[in-house]
Design an enzyme around this catalytic site. Sequence first.
Site, PDB file in Angstrom:
ATOM      1  N   GLY A  28      23.870 -23.344  25.112  1.00 13.56           N
ATOM      2  CA  GLY A  28      25.209 -22.864  24.768  1.00 13.56           C
ATOM      3  C   GLY A  28      25.554 -23.165  23.319  1.00 13.56           C
ATOM      4  O   GLY A  28      24.815 -23.853  22.610  1.00 13.56           O
ATOM      5  N   SER A  29      26.697 -22.656  22.880  1.00 16.20           N
ATOM      6  CA  SER A  29      27.064 -22.728  21.460  1.00 16.20           C
ATOM      7  C   SER A  29      27.288 -24.165  20.988  1.00 16.20           C
ATOM      8  O   SER A  29      26.942 -24.510  19.851  1.00 16.20           O
ATOM      9  CB  SER A  29      28.325 -21.886  21.200  1.00 16.20           C
ATOM     10  OG  SER A  29      29.383 -22.311  22.030  1.00 16.20           O
ATOM     11  N   THR A  30      27.838 -25.026  21.849  1.00 15.20           N
ATOM     12  CA  THR A  30      28.061 -26.419  21.446  1.00 15.20           C
ATOM     13  C   THR A  30      26.728 -27.156  21.349  1.00 15.20           C
ATOM     14  O   THR A  30      26.518 -27.972  20.443  1.00 15.20           O
ATOM     15  CB  THR A  30      29.007 -27.128  22.431  1.00 15.20           C
ATOM     16  OG1 THR A  30      30.171 -26.313  22.636  1.00 15.20           O
ATOM     17  CG2 THR A  30      29.472 -28.468  21.882  1.00 15.20           C
ATOM     18  N   ASP A  82      24.829 -31.720  27.350  1.00 15.33           N
ATOM     19  CA  ASP A  82      25.032 -30.300  27.629  1.00 15.33           C
ATOM     20  C   ASP A  82      26.504 -29.955  27.442  1.00 15.33           C
ATOM     21  O   ASP A  82      27.367 -30.843  27.412  1.00 15.33           O
ATOM     22  CB  ASP A  82      24.583 -29.990  29.064  1.00 15.33           C
ATOM     23  CG  ASP A  82      24.151 -28.533  29.247  1.00 15.33           C
ATOM     24  OD1 ASP A  82      24.456 -27.706  28.367  1.00 15.33           O
ATOM     25  OD2 ASP A  82      23.520 -28.230  30.276  1.00 15.33           O
ATOM     26  N   ALA A  84      29.879 -27.275  28.631  1.00 17.21           N
ATOM     27  CA  ALA A  84      30.506 -26.872  29.888  1.00 17.21           C
ATOM     28  C   ALA A  84      31.466 -25.734  29.609  1.00 17.21           C
ATOM     29  O   ALA A  84      31.995 -25.604  28.502  1.00 17.21           O
ATOM     30  CB  ALA A  84      31.244 -28.036  30.531  1.00 17.21           C
ATOM     31  N   ASP A  85      31.678 -24.908  30.628  1.00 18.06           N
ATOM     32  CA  ASP A  85      32.667 -23.838  30.514  1.00 18.06           C
ATOM     33  C   ASP A  85      34.053 -24.321  30.926  1.00 18.06           C
ATOM     34  O   ASP A  85      35.058 -23.848  30.412  1.00 18.06           O
ATOM     35  CB  ASP A  85      32.230 -22.641  31.363  1.00 18.06           C
ATOM     36  CG  ASP A  85      30.913 -22.056  30.857  1.00 18.06           C
ATOM     37  OD1 ASP A  85      30.862 -21.672  29.673  1.00 18.06           O
ATOM     38  OD2 ASP A  85      29.938 -22.011  31.621  1.00 18.06           O
ATOM     39  N   GLY A  97      27.950 -19.980  32.015  1.00 19.08           N
ATOM     40  CA  GLY A  97      28.399 -18.834  31.232  1.00 19.08           C
ATOM     41  C   GLY A  97      27.271 -18.182  30.450  1.00 19.08           C
ATOM     42  O   GLY A  97      27.289 -16.989  30.187  1.00 19.08           O
ATOM     43  N   GLU A 104      19.681 -25.935  33.765  1.00 19.21           N
ATOM     44  CA  GLU A 104      20.592 -27.003  33.337  1.00 19.21           C
ATOM     45  C   GLU A 104      20.784 -28.028  34.449  1.00 19.21           C
ATOM     46  O   GLU A 104      20.788 -29.236  34.200  1.00 19.21           O
ATOM     47  CB  GLU A 104      21.944 -26.404  32.927  1.00 19.21           C
ATOM     48  CG  GLU A 104      21.904 -25.647  31.611  1.00 19.21           C
ATOM     49  CD  GLU A 104      23.176 -24.863  31.327  1.00 19.21           C
ATOM     50  OE1 GLU A 104      23.351 -24.452  30.175  1.00 19.21           O
ATOM     51  OE2 GLU A 104      23.984 -24.649  32.253  1.00 19.21           O
ATOM     52  N   LYS A 122      38.160 -26.473  26.781  1.00 21.55           N
ATOM     53  CA  LYS A 122      37.419 -26.470  28.039  1.00 21.55           C
ATOM     54  C   LYS A 122      38.030 -27.379  29.105  1.00 21.55           C
ATOM     55  O   LYS A 122      37.577 -27.390  30.254  1.00 21.55           O
ATOM     56  CB  LYS A 122      35.959 -26.889  27.789  1.00 21.55           C
ATOM     57  CG  LYS A 122      35.229 -26.020  26.762  1.00 21.55           C
ATOM     58  CD  LYS A 122      35.142 -24.575  27.197  1.00 21.55           C
ATOM     59  CE  LYS A 122      34.590 -23.664  26.130  1.00 21.55           C
ATOM     60  NZ  LYS A 122      33.182 -23.853  25.850  1.00 21.55           N
TER      61      LYS A 122
END
Length: 229
Positions: A28-30, A82, A84-85, A97, A104, A122
């Site tokens: 994910g982007s983060t 990791d 999270a959405d 997402g 994951e 979030k």
Amino acid sequence: MAMSLKAQAAAAALKEVKPGMKLGIGSGSTVNELIRLLAEMVKDGFEIIGVPASSYSQALCDELGVPLTTLDEAPVLDLVIDGADEIDPQLNLIKGGGAALLREKIIAAASGSMLVIADESKIVDTLGKFPLPVEVVPFGLEATRQMMQNSLDAEGLQGEMILRMAGEKPLVTDNGNYILDCHLQAISNPKSLAKRLEVIPGVVEHGLFIDMAARAYVAGTDEIRVLEP
């Protein structure tokens, strides 16, 4: 240039990473920000071995020089970081997402501890406004969908289940499966729903991560908050 909120959260979590660790790297982007910061540390001589949760994370690690191994070679990891959405007050999560929820979750389960990195958008009181992704095998899709609907009905949950698309065709995950996104708005009992979904033949994995996160590093405009369940 000031660091983005995502990069600030990633930098805070990286302080928990010790030399020589086997590190699960989410997606994910983060997490992309995490990988960039980790690559700088590696360039400066920091020794780490990573296990990525998605083909995209793997490609970015390869590109930036973060050394990797596989979960088969390192089946027990020290730590996973990791994104999270959604994150609720008990640190239960909705993830998936980016359609990497199965890998994951496998990596999180194989890790001694899970840290979540996110910006404050979030944080929610109740999970569910973000559609809950459920990874399903393509075979018998409509039968699986009906069994999932029965489970949602039993939990008193209403909302559409939408097959995630990639253009004109269903999106196919790294594992060759489909994603059904459940638009539920509010999940009053995530633990109960998770148990119902887990026993459905055809459901490979769901995006509810229950009692898995040890801490969350959440970046706001003024500070980084460290949340615990």
